[in-house]
Design a protein around this motif. Structure first.
Motif, PDB file in Angstrom:
ATOM      1  N   ASN A   1       3.494 -81.335  -1.819  1.00 24.86           N
ATOM      2  CA  ASN A   1       4.567 -81.963  -2.570  1.00 24.86           C
ATOM      3  C   ASN A   1       4.427 -81.498  -4.021  1.00 24.86           C
ATOM      4  OD1 ASN A   1       6.345 -83.611  -3.891  1.00 24.86           O
ATOM      5  ND2 ASN A   1       5.322 -85.521  -3.395  1.00 24.86           N
TER       6      ASN A   1
ATOM      7  N   SER B   1       9.389 -89.284  -3.139  1.00 27.73           N
ATOM      8  CA  SER B   1       8.427 -88.662  -2.235  1.00 27.73           C
ATOM      9  C   SER B   1       7.923 -89.643  -1.187  1.00 27.73           C
ATOM     10  CB  SER B   1       7.240 -88.106  -3.032  1.00 27.73           C
ATOM     11  OG  SER B   1       7.657 -87.126  -3.961  1.00 27.73           O
TER      12      SER B   1
ATOM     13  N   ALA C   1       6.635 -81.734  -6.340  1.00 22.21           N
ATOM     14  CA  ALA C   1       7.558 -82.411  -7.245  1.00 22.21           C
ATOM     15  C   ALA C   1       6.837 -82.970  -8.472  1.00 22.21           C
ATOM     16  CB  ALA C   1       8.303 -83.518  -6.510  1.00 22.21           C
TER      17      ALA C   1
ATOM     18  N   ARG D   1      14.357 -74.617  -5.632  1.00 25.74           N
ATOM     19  CA  ARG D   1      14.902 -75.549  -4.645  1.00 25.74           C
ATOM     20  C   ARG D   1      16.303 -75.137  -4.191  1.00 25.74           C
ATOM     21  NH1 ARG D   1      11.952 -80.006  -3.959  1.00 25.74           N
ATOM     22  NH2 ARG D   1      10.282 -80.433  -5.436  1.00 25.74           N
TER      23      ARG D   1
ATOM     24  N   TRP E   1       8.745 -74.927   0.177  1.00 26.03           N
ATOM     25  CA  TRP E   1       9.721 -75.364  -0.819  1.00 26.03           C
ATOM     26  C   TRP E   1      11.038 -75.592  -0.094  1.00 26.03           C
ATOM     27  CZ3 TRP E   1       8.311 -76.172  -5.872  1.00 26.03           C
ATOM     28  CH2 TRP E   1       7.053 -75.691  -6.226  1.00 26.03           C
TER      29      TRP E   1
ATOM     30  N   VAL F   1       9.887 -89.175  -9.040  1.00 22.45           N
ATOM     31  CA  VAL F   1       9.224 -88.296  -8.073  1.00 22.45           C
ATOM     32  C   VAL F   1       8.445 -89.110  -7.048  1.00 22.45           C
ATOM     33  CG1 VAL F   1       7.277 -86.694  -7.846  1.00 22.45           C
ATOM     34  CG2 VAL F   1       9.106 -86.215  -9.485  1.00 22.45           C
TER      35      VAL F   1
ATOM     36  N   GLU G   1       5.994 -80.220 -10.855  1.00 24.31           N
ATOM     37  CA  GLU G   1       7.174 -79.728 -11.577  1.00 24.31           C
ATOM     38  C   GLU G   1       7.705 -80.716 -12.614  1.00 24.31           C
ATOM     39  OE1 GLU G   1       9.500 -79.003  -7.905  1.00 24.31           O
ATOM     40  OE2 GLU G   1       9.848 -77.025  -8.765  1.00 24.31           O
ATOM     41  N   ALA G   2       7.338 -81.982 -12.493  1.00 31.52           N
ATOM     42  CA  ALA G   2       7.924 -83.016 -13.338  1.00 31.52           C
ATOM     43  C   ALA G   2       7.454 -82.898 -14.782  1.00 31.52           C
ATOM     44  CB  ALA G   2       7.574 -84.395 -12.799  1.00 31.52           C
TER      45      ALA G   2
ATOM     46  N   GLU H   1      10.525 -89.648 -15.101  1.00 30.29           N
ATOM     47  CA  GLU H   1      10.468 -88.540 -14.143  1.00 30.29           C
ATOM     48  C   GLU H   1       9.346 -88.740 -13.132  1.00 30.29           C
ATOM     49  OE1 GLU H   1      12.522 -86.025 -13.686  1.00 30.29           O
ATOM     50  OE2 GLU H   1      13.847 -86.719 -15.285  1.00 30.29           O
TER      51      GLU H   1
ATOM     52  N   THR I   1      15.712 -80.184  -0.789  1.00 28.64           N
ATOM     53  CA  THR I   1      15.638 -81.634  -0.991  1.00 28.64           C
ATOM     54  C   THR I   1      14.317 -82.159  -0.437  1.00 28.64           C
ATOM     55  OG1 THR I   1      16.633 -82.195   1.147  1.00 28.64           O
ATOM     56  CG2 THR I   1      18.154 -81.824  -0.703  1.00 28.64           C
ATOM     57  N   SER I   2      13.951 -83.360  -0.869  1.00 28.74           N
ATOM     58  CA  SER I   2      12.756 -83.999  -0.329  1.00 28.74           C
ATOM     59  C   SER I   2      12.921 -84.292   1.157  1.00 28.74           C
ATOM     60  CB  SER I   2      12.462 -85.308  -1.084  1.00 28.74           C
ATOM     61  OG  SER I   2      12.135 -85.050  -2.427  1.00 28.74           O
TER      62      SER I   2
END
Length: 525
Positions: A283, A303, A285, A226, A262, A299, A288-289, A295, A265-266
């Motif tokens: 997405n 999102s 995120a 990111r 990628w 996300v 990755e969480a 978490e 930021t969102s």
């Protein structure tokens, strides 16, 4: 307009590893066509095919030598047309992978560029530069390849060319109008054949900062990052997608574009799905969480908020052909499988669209012990064997039987499947009510039928630590326990589905388990 993509279940097929129709040990289009009923029974709305174009396979087909053909390894254009027709007969839409950031070094454009002298127009399709140093012996900047090592390769004539991935994948120069015009023709070729959309590889990478400045980084970069970089997520990339959206909209049938993008930021990621750009952006995120209630909630909240600002839907992704499989990522073994099942039910209940990577519905783990001699990922090769790469999530699908390759092929498969997958095959799980496959089928059938699921709103419900509960509409609750201990919950409703495949609900939610509850009355909530 149906806006079908807003809550679609899309099944990702890694072509090389899904089903082998001709017995050579490598998956192909004919094999996929024969196995499409599996996707229908699972509850998929669409299938996304990874690249099947002519390619020297330096990176599993993501090094394309001809964007308007089929590699003989996978069949022919006639095979593709037959697959597409069969999918449409079964009610499945078909998305194909397009790879616009780079070509193969065997693509005619690059062959022509290499034959041209420095400064000639043919080289303008790519990013050729003179080197630094007294004699140009140093790369033009400090950029590194995603696959390891420098992102520049020097030619005998002294110039360097950029490749953010393998040296056999030279990056295109998307500031050149000829490149943009050629790709419009490619898109039209597949749209005219009837494809329903495109998954756009490295969608954030096509435009580089015009000055090609140094990054100043002293560590290996990753595609799954990111950071703000001069070769990713440049503002001008959105001009391309506004043009593509106009093209998609000129065809009947709601053709779509899905960005593999990628961003730092969102909010920046949401820019790819503004109303006049693409329809979806992956997405990552949630993928990755870490396994954590806090978490996952963070996300989801972030999102949904950022995509809502541009009127778009959110996609939920737990795995794909580039990352370690969820079962292994969440701890491996029985614990990893319980968490992966719970994460699947959690994501299926969220507003938006869901992507399922082949084998997730079987609870397949990452294959961590592949013999070195069979590994093919360029990451493995370019790291000198220090990074195992992505082959472990690409081992062919197990369909039936008690010995490898478990019905995938009549011959020996290109990557070997573990012996213990005999209990994980589609056939074995179909006959086991508590299997991962049966749970996926039940959950996705409910998702399709329940009026509260799919696109829409979400409301969080107060819950104990390590537990997330959310409401969809007035008649659906999803509760997920991210902890290790049983938790008693005072939740109304009748059990619809459980990730652990238990058939009753007594208000006690075990660790690493998700439940869906329905038939909820407002007065008891």
């Amino acid at each position: 307009m149906s806006n079908w993509w807003r809550d679609a279940v899309v099944y990702q097929v890694y072509v090389r590893s899904f089903a082998d129709g001709d017995g050579d040990g490598i998956g192909d289009l004919a094999g996929i066509r024969d196995r499409l009923p599996h996707l229908v029974s699972l509850g998929a709305d669409a299938v996304w095919l990874t690249p099947f174009y002519p390619s020297p396979m330096a990176d599993g087909g993501y090094d394309v030598a001809d964007y308007c053909g089929v590699d003989p390894t996978f069949g022919s254009l006639a095979d593709f047309d037959a697959l597409l027709a069969r999918a449409h007969e079964l009610g499945l839409r078909v998305l194909v992978d397009i790879v616009p950031n780079h070509t193969s070094d065997e693509h005619p454009w690059f062959v022509e560029a290499l034959a041209a002298a420095p400064g000639e127009p043919a080289r303008e399709r790519y990013l050729f530069r003179d080197g630094r140093g007294e004699r140009g012996e140093l790369p033009p900047n400090d950029w590194e390849s995603i696959f390891g090592g420098p992102a520049w390769t020097r030619l005998p004539d002294g110039q360097w060319y950029l490749h953010l991935f393998d040296p056999r994948q030279p990056d295109l120069n998307w500031r050149n109008p000829l490149v943009r015009a050629d790709f419009r023709k490619v898109l039209k070729f597949w749209l005219d054949r009837g494809v329903d959309g495109f998954r756009i590889d490295v969608a954030h990478g096509m435009i580089k900062h015009p000055d090609l400045p140094d990054t100043g980084l002293d560590e290996q970069i990753s595609l799954l990052g990111r950071g703000e970089l001069p070769y990713f997520d440049q503002d001008e990339v959105h001009e391309i997608y506004r043009d593509w959206r106009q093209l998609f909209d000129s065809y009947r049938g709601e053709r779509i574009g899905v960005a593999e993008a990628w961003a730092s930021t969102s909010e920046r990621l949401a820019r790819y799905v503004r109303p006049d750009e693409l329809h979806q952006a992956f997405n990552f995120a949630l993928l990755e969480a870490p396994w954590s209630a806090a978490e996952f909630r963070k996300v989801v909240a972030e999102s949904l908020a950022t995509t809502a600002e541009v009127g778009a839907t959110t996609t939920w992704v737990l795995g794909n052909h580039d990352v370690q499989r969820p079962v292994t990522r969440y701890g491996g073994g029985e614990l990893g499988e319980r968490r992966a099942r719970a994460a699947a039910l959690f994501s299926f209940a969220l507003p938006g669209s869901v992507y399922v990577y082949q084998g997730e519905e079987l609870g397949l783990p990452e294959v961590l012990d592949l013999p070195d001699e069979v590994r093919q990922d360029p990451i493995w090769k370019r790291s000198g064997g220090t990074d195992p790469g992505r082959d472990g999530c690409r081992v062919p699908m197990p369909w039936s039987g008690d010995r490898p390759p478990f019905g995938f092929s009549a011959g020996e498969s290109w990557l070997p499947a573990p012996e213990e997958w005999a209990t994980a095959t589609v056939a074995a799980q179909e006959s086991t009510p508590s299997s991962v496959l049966r749970t996926y089928r039940d959950a996705l059938a409910l998702r399709r039928e329940h009026p509260a699921l799919g696109d829409g709103e979400l409301e969080w419900v107060d819950a104990p630590e390590d537990v997330l509960v959310f409401r969809r509409g007035s008649d659906f609750l999803c509760a997920t326990n991210f902890g290790t201990e049983d938790v008693a919950l005072d939740l109304p409703g009748r059990l619809l589905c459980r990730s652990d495949a238990a058939t009753s609900w007594d208000g006690v939610l075990p660790g690493a388990t998700a439940v869906w509850l329905g038939k909820i009355h407002e007065e008891s909530a």
